[in-house]
Design a protein around this motif. Structure first.
Motif, PDB file in Angstrom:
ATOM      1  N   ASP A 116      -4.850  -0.642  -6.588  1.00 42.82           N
ATOM      2  CA  ASP A 116      -6.212  -0.119  -6.577  1.00 42.82           C
ATOM      3  C   ASP A 116      -6.222   1.354  -6.213  1.00 42.82           C
ATOM      4  O   ASP A 116      -7.051   2.125  -6.713  1.00 42.82           O
ATOM      5  N   HIS A 117      -5.316   1.736  -5.307  1.00 45.22           N
ATOM      6  CA  HIS A 117      -5.251   3.127  -4.865  1.00 45.22           C
ATOM      7  C   HIS A 117      -3.793   3.536  -4.749  1.00 45.22           C
ATOM      8  O   HIS A 117      -2.927   2.726  -4.408  1.00 45.22           O
ATOM      9  N   LEU A 118      -3.515   4.794  -5.016  1.00 41.24           N
ATOM     10  CA  LEU A 118      -2.188   5.359  -4.812  1.00 41.24           C
ATOM     11  C   LEU A 118      -2.371   6.771  -4.254  1.00 41.24           C
ATOM     12  O   LEU A 118      -2.374   7.758  -4.988  1.00 41.24           O
ATOM     13  N   PRO A 119      -2.571   6.876  -2.931  1.00 38.34           N
ATOM     14  CA  PRO A 119      -2.767   8.204  -2.327  1.00 38.34           C
ATOM     15  C   PRO A 119      -1.563   9.097  -2.582  1.00 38.34           C
ATOM     16  O   PRO A 119      -0.411   8.646  -2.531  1.00 38.34           O
ATOM     17  N   SER A 147      -2.765  14.133 -11.481  1.00 33.05           N
ATOM     18  CA  SER A 147      -3.593  13.036 -10.990  1.00 33.05           C
ATOM     19  C   SER A 147      -4.069  12.146 -12.126  1.00 33.05           C
ATOM     20  O   SER A 147      -4.033  10.912 -12.022  1.00 33.05           O
ATOM     21  N   GLN A 192       2.400   5.005  -0.792  1.00 31.82           N
ATOM     22  CA  GLN A 192       1.853   6.354  -0.847  1.00 31.82           C
ATOM     23  C   GLN A 192       2.855   7.250  -1.557  1.00 31.82           C
ATOM     24  O   GLN A 192       4.056   6.976  -1.561  1.00 31.82           O
ATOM     25  N   ARG A 232      -0.211   4.120 -10.979  1.00 37.49           N
ATOM     26  CA  ARG A 232      -1.120   3.205 -10.292  1.00 37.49           C
ATOM     27  C   ARG A 232      -1.450   1.997 -11.172  1.00 37.49           C
ATOM     28  O   ARG A 232      -1.440   0.854 -10.702  1.00 37.49           O
ATOM     29  N   GLU A 281       0.850  -1.188   0.000  1.00 37.36           N
ATOM     30  CA  GLU A 281       0.000   0.000   0.000  1.00 37.36           C
ATOM     31  C   GLU A 281       0.889   1.243   0.000  1.00 37.36           C
ATOM     32  O   GLU A 281       0.961   1.972   0.987  1.00 37.36           O
TER      33      GLU A 281
END
Length: 201
Positions: A182-185, A168, A147, A176, A145
């Motif tokens: 699934d997510h890349l804050p 973005s 960041q 990503r 996960e």
């Protein structure tokens, strides 16, 4: 290597905690003045076995105090100890760079992607955006996960909102998808590039 460092750090922290907790517990039981049968098998020569007993006698505590070198050495040693403890504390709180990212390869085992490689691609795509003069990217978080932390230096004509939107939709989205996440804050900070005033004639 980062995993090994974390493991060693946790082992050392655990050992230090066990030693401090055990010593503190024995001192507490000895200082409460409990009957001998409740002393948890403390040896007879244990220095804290009875209330009022100190670890060092007055003679031992004042043995070197009349020497000129004593207090400077004590103060210097305590100062070094405090600085080391502060450094250790800050090292625990610091967010370290993510060296590797676990990518889902579809075979159930996964593959490792070098964090610096992904950072390099993100920097290149970010600096290619209109209005971005320079970019810095750092991957943090867990291996599964990650960041993203980015610092963008904007040119004088840049539109901050447009830069963030394109970053973005393009650079972060590409990263990503390529990593199968699934997510890349992303935590993005903007600053303006200083430039000289132009003379108008």
């Amino acid at each position: 290597m980062p995993t090994a460092r974390r493991t060693v750090n946790r082992v050392l922290l655990g050992l230090a905690g066990v030693v401090l907790l055990g010593t503190g517990g024995l001192v507490l039981f000895g200082g409460l003045g409990l009957p001998a049968k409740w002393q948890l098998g403390l040896p007879a020569h244990w220095p804290w076995s009875r209330p009022g007993v100190v670890l060092l006698s007055a003679r031992q505590r004042t043995r070197w105090t009349d020497q000129g070198w004593w207090w400077p050495v004590v103060i210097a040693a305590l100062a070094v100890f405090v600085l080391l403890m502060l450094w250790w504390l800050l090292a625990q709180l610091r967010r370290h760079r993510r060296d590797e990212i676990l990518v889902d390869s579809g075979d159930g085992e996964g593959a490792l992607l070098r964090g610096r490689a992904l950072e390099g691609v993100l920097v290149a795509e970010a600096e290619a955006l209109d209005g971005v003069d320079r970019a810095g990217v750092l991957l943090t978080g867990r291996r599964t996960e990650p960041q993203l932390r980015a610092l963008l230096a904007l040119a004088p004509h840049a539109d901050p909102g447009g830069v963030l939107l394109r970053l973005s939709d393009e650079a972060v989205a590409h990263a990503r998808r390529s990593a199968g996440l699934d997510h890349l804050p992303a935590d993005v900070r903007l600053r303006a590039v200083k430039h000289r005033a132009e003379r108008v004639s």
